[in-house]
Design an enzyme around this catalytic site. Structure first.
Site, PDB file in Angstrom:
ATOM      1  N   LYS A   1      60.945  49.837  48.632  1.00 17.74           N
ATOM      2  CA  LYS A   1      62.006  51.031  48.735  1.00 17.74           C
ATOM      3  C   LYS A   1      62.731  50.786  49.791  1.00 17.74           C
ATOM      4  O   LYS A   1      62.691  50.490  50.869  1.00 17.74           O
ATOM      5  CB  LYS A   1      61.015  52.149  49.204  1.00 17.74           C
TER       6      LYS A   1
ATOM      7  N   GLY B   1      63.898  65.793  51.967  1.00 19.90           N
ATOM      8  CA  GLY B   1      64.135  67.227  52.137  1.00 19.90           C
ATOM      9  C   GLY B   1      63.371  68.114  51.512  1.00 19.90           C
ATOM     10  O   GLY B   1      63.482  69.400  51.501  1.00 19.90           O
TER      11      GLY B   1
ATOM     12  N   ASN C   1      57.023  63.362  52.344  1.00 19.03           N
ATOM     13  CA  ASN C   1      56.319  62.779  53.567  1.00 19.03           C
ATOM     14  C   ASN C   1      56.154  63.998  54.788  1.00 19.03           C
ATOM     15  O   ASN C   1      55.269  64.520  54.833  1.00 19.03           O
ATOM     16  CB  ASN C   1      57.049  61.604  53.949  1.00 19.03           C
TER      17      ASN C   1
END
Lengths: 258, 258, 258, 258
Positions: free
Chosen positions: A97, A185, A206
């Protein structure tokens, strides 16, 4: 069966989970367990990737979860590439990532460095999942550069503000030939559901899981939110209308007769 | 166990379903079945409430579902009251979803007639669930008049536009001592989830289930959306933030050292 | 010339100004002066309406401004009616801004008491301008009861949050035959302009002018915002589009040739 | 006096106007005249820049307006650079509005090519005003590359949808040391006012002026909207609040006494 395919692998779950900011390893493991996720992301800068006894890594069952290392903290393509290579050298699968965030306040991704690192890492055989601004043209360029997915942000990381960028994400989804994973977000299950209803392939969460007194319950809630949004997308949502439309269609007739 | 209590009854499901506009009775029954709902609402003007063979009523298993008759089509308190009394006289339980909508285009509820009918029906022993504008002062007055719940609209009925009135519904929820059920305008599971995350006790959905090629799948999706929102509300959502907050909290430290 | 007509009077300005919460009488007078307003509203509970030497009233030039007394603080129709009658008995013109707000936290208007007071005051010959929730059915009922305008709220008073109720105000405007004046919550000139672009006849502003270090400049800004919105409404705004449309229409052609 | 400075020039007007899509040259000239603008942008692909008799160029008084040629239609940095050089060679001042939009449907800017062209053109002495996605990191990189302003988009060009990207534009404004000019998508004066209230230095409008029956009136309206937003920004806007705050502060006291 409705599977998510990224590169050459398939997944049943469309919810990915990050491992930062939990109050304890147990809270993190609870969130992972109850989310049903199959992909978890770990910041390479936070772990000793060469040490199987690393306190975070040793807790994650790698039979069950695909460990997706991320380059959080990298400010340039070069730093990110170096982190990715270290991870692979340590025996990780070549999935990365990619996060390149030069700004320390809003942690927004750098489009230029992200494209540069994607090009290089894809050529080196990495499966690259780049975190990116909600920029449709950049999304196409990342796709052309070999990205396995694009991961546009819904809102700045950790803000819990939802899909501030929804109109641009809609264009990204419309144009993409690779999975679109909304990252950052998403602070509530309704945000995740909305992303899936729009046609996102998956979401990554997360902060919202770490940011609650009950991470396990919140993880279940997000799991249901993601499934709800996905199933609604597949079933086909009705159009938004400006004018009301009675649920009880005979009333017009009855009104006329009365 | 987390139960919804309305008047003297409790329910496991927080999703209520309307029965209008489905393409067939089977589509309606599929939606009911897969939604997990325990309360279904039927427009009194659309059924012959005195006839057990009525084509709609005969399809609804009244052991399983609480049949909640509604006064859809009524334009005045008087018309609504008359419909409610007919339903009770026909042997229905004394629950009534009160709808007074004088305007034929937007089908918005009349605050004055709704309060008047609520006062009278509550005194007659009805369990009154009034559909209402998202008006916090009216909500308190309906509560004082004996309403069992308040049912503020999210958006005009049938528009699928979601919680256009979210700021006012938040005030209604904050001030209410009776359950707040968001009714009308919820067009996607994310809308239902958002209402529940805000603390709504339940939601009612109809058009969104009738308005899709696959009502059963959409009903499952809404069911999950409602559960997702409810569980997130109970777990405790994190605050919205203006500034980003890294999921990987060590990055600040590492940035400084490098 | 584009004049605002309310009852039997016409006005050039479409910006009304409230007089509460200014840091000084001079700040208030500066705001009035620079706003170009012709109508100013004063809370009857804050002034001694029978005393020409009242410190607030004596500052307002009643040749220049129509003094519109308001019933701020009234919790019932009865209290509001009493205040209105006192004002008229003291020699005020029979104009009254009707405010009935039983809730001390959000100061939202009561639809029932507001309608009741409007009916009575209109019959007594008052020109009634009721502050109201953004409720289209109530707006029609107030119109039928003899209101001279309706004044729906954009957002709770003093919040500076703009047109949270825009979708409902749009319906009110579409259906009204009397001027619609948006009142409360307008915190910036862009909010006032948006209301006017939607077809509002006028707006009322107070907190935003008192809530700034420079009330005179802010009043000028609101004045321009109101004019901008009004002129755009009269000129005719283009439609919102989902897809982009080049400002330079030849590019498509040139693209094909190149 | 509050002047806009870009590179070494100052301007009184903060409204820039595009020249595309007008129904006639006269409509375009009317819009320019009534907007009060000092900068007008022209697509180089639409004009014969070497021909003083060009039907569009000959209508624009270059004593009065700074002619800002734009590279609309360019799909790559190379194409844009070529257009810019042609303009300068034809005697234009070395100002260039840089547009690189590879996608024909949404006409969104390419962040990579835009940065590349900005770097090259700035080194060649051009005053570069790049049109860009609302990407804060890219904005900083364009600034470092020598851009004279950044011109983030509010919404895709021609959509009239306003500041869909407001949260990201707020970050760009907060971080920028060069003027931020919001370009594209502004369909109403309230949109322009909002951008200015947030601290934008200027806005560019085209479609909204061409898309109305009365371009002169709409241009006046936008001019006022821009001034309103700018003046409110300078005066200092009050904070948005969640709870109501009475405009008539004595009511609390009176309520207690009564």
């Amino acid at each position: 069966m409705d599977l998510l395919q990224i590169a050459n692998r398939t997944f049943r779950s469309r919810l990915m989970v990050g491992t930062g900011k939990f109050s304890s390893h147990q809270a993190m493991l609870d969130a992972m367990e109850h989310s049903g996720c199959e992909i978890v992301t770990v910041a390479l800068r936070r772990v000793d990737i060469n040490n199987p006894q690393d306190s975070l890594l040793s807790h994650i069952d790698r039979e069950r979860y695909l460990l997706l290392p991320n380059t959080s903290g990298a400010r340039t393509a070069e730093e990110a590439i170096r982190l990715a290579r270290i991870a692979r050298a340590a025996g990780c699968e070549p999935w990365i990532k990619l996060e390149v965030t030069p700004d320390p306040y809003y942690l927004l991704p750098d489009p230029i460095e992200t494209l540069k690192a994607t090009e290089i890492l894809a050529k080196e055989g990495f499966i690259v999942l780049p975190y990116m601004p909600a920029d449709p043209v950049l999304a196409k360029r990342l796709e052309e550069a070999g990205a396995a997915t694009v991961m546009p942000l819904g809102a700045p990381i950790g803000t819990n503000r939802g899909l501030l960028t929804r109109d641009l994400i809609a264009i990204i989804i419309e144009q993409a030939r690779i999975p679109v994973v909304v990252d950052a977000g998403l602070g509530a299950p309704s945000h995740a559901a909305e992303a899936m209803e729009m046609g996102a392939a998956a979401v990554l969460v997360n902060t919202a899981l770490a940011d609650t007194p009950d991470p396990a319950a919140m993880a279940r809630a997000f799991s249901k939110g993601v499934e709800a949004g996905r199933e609604a997308y597949l079933a086909g949502l009705g159009p938004k209308r400006l004018q009301a439309s009675a649920s009880s269609p005979l009333t017009g007739f009855l009104r006329n007769e009365s």
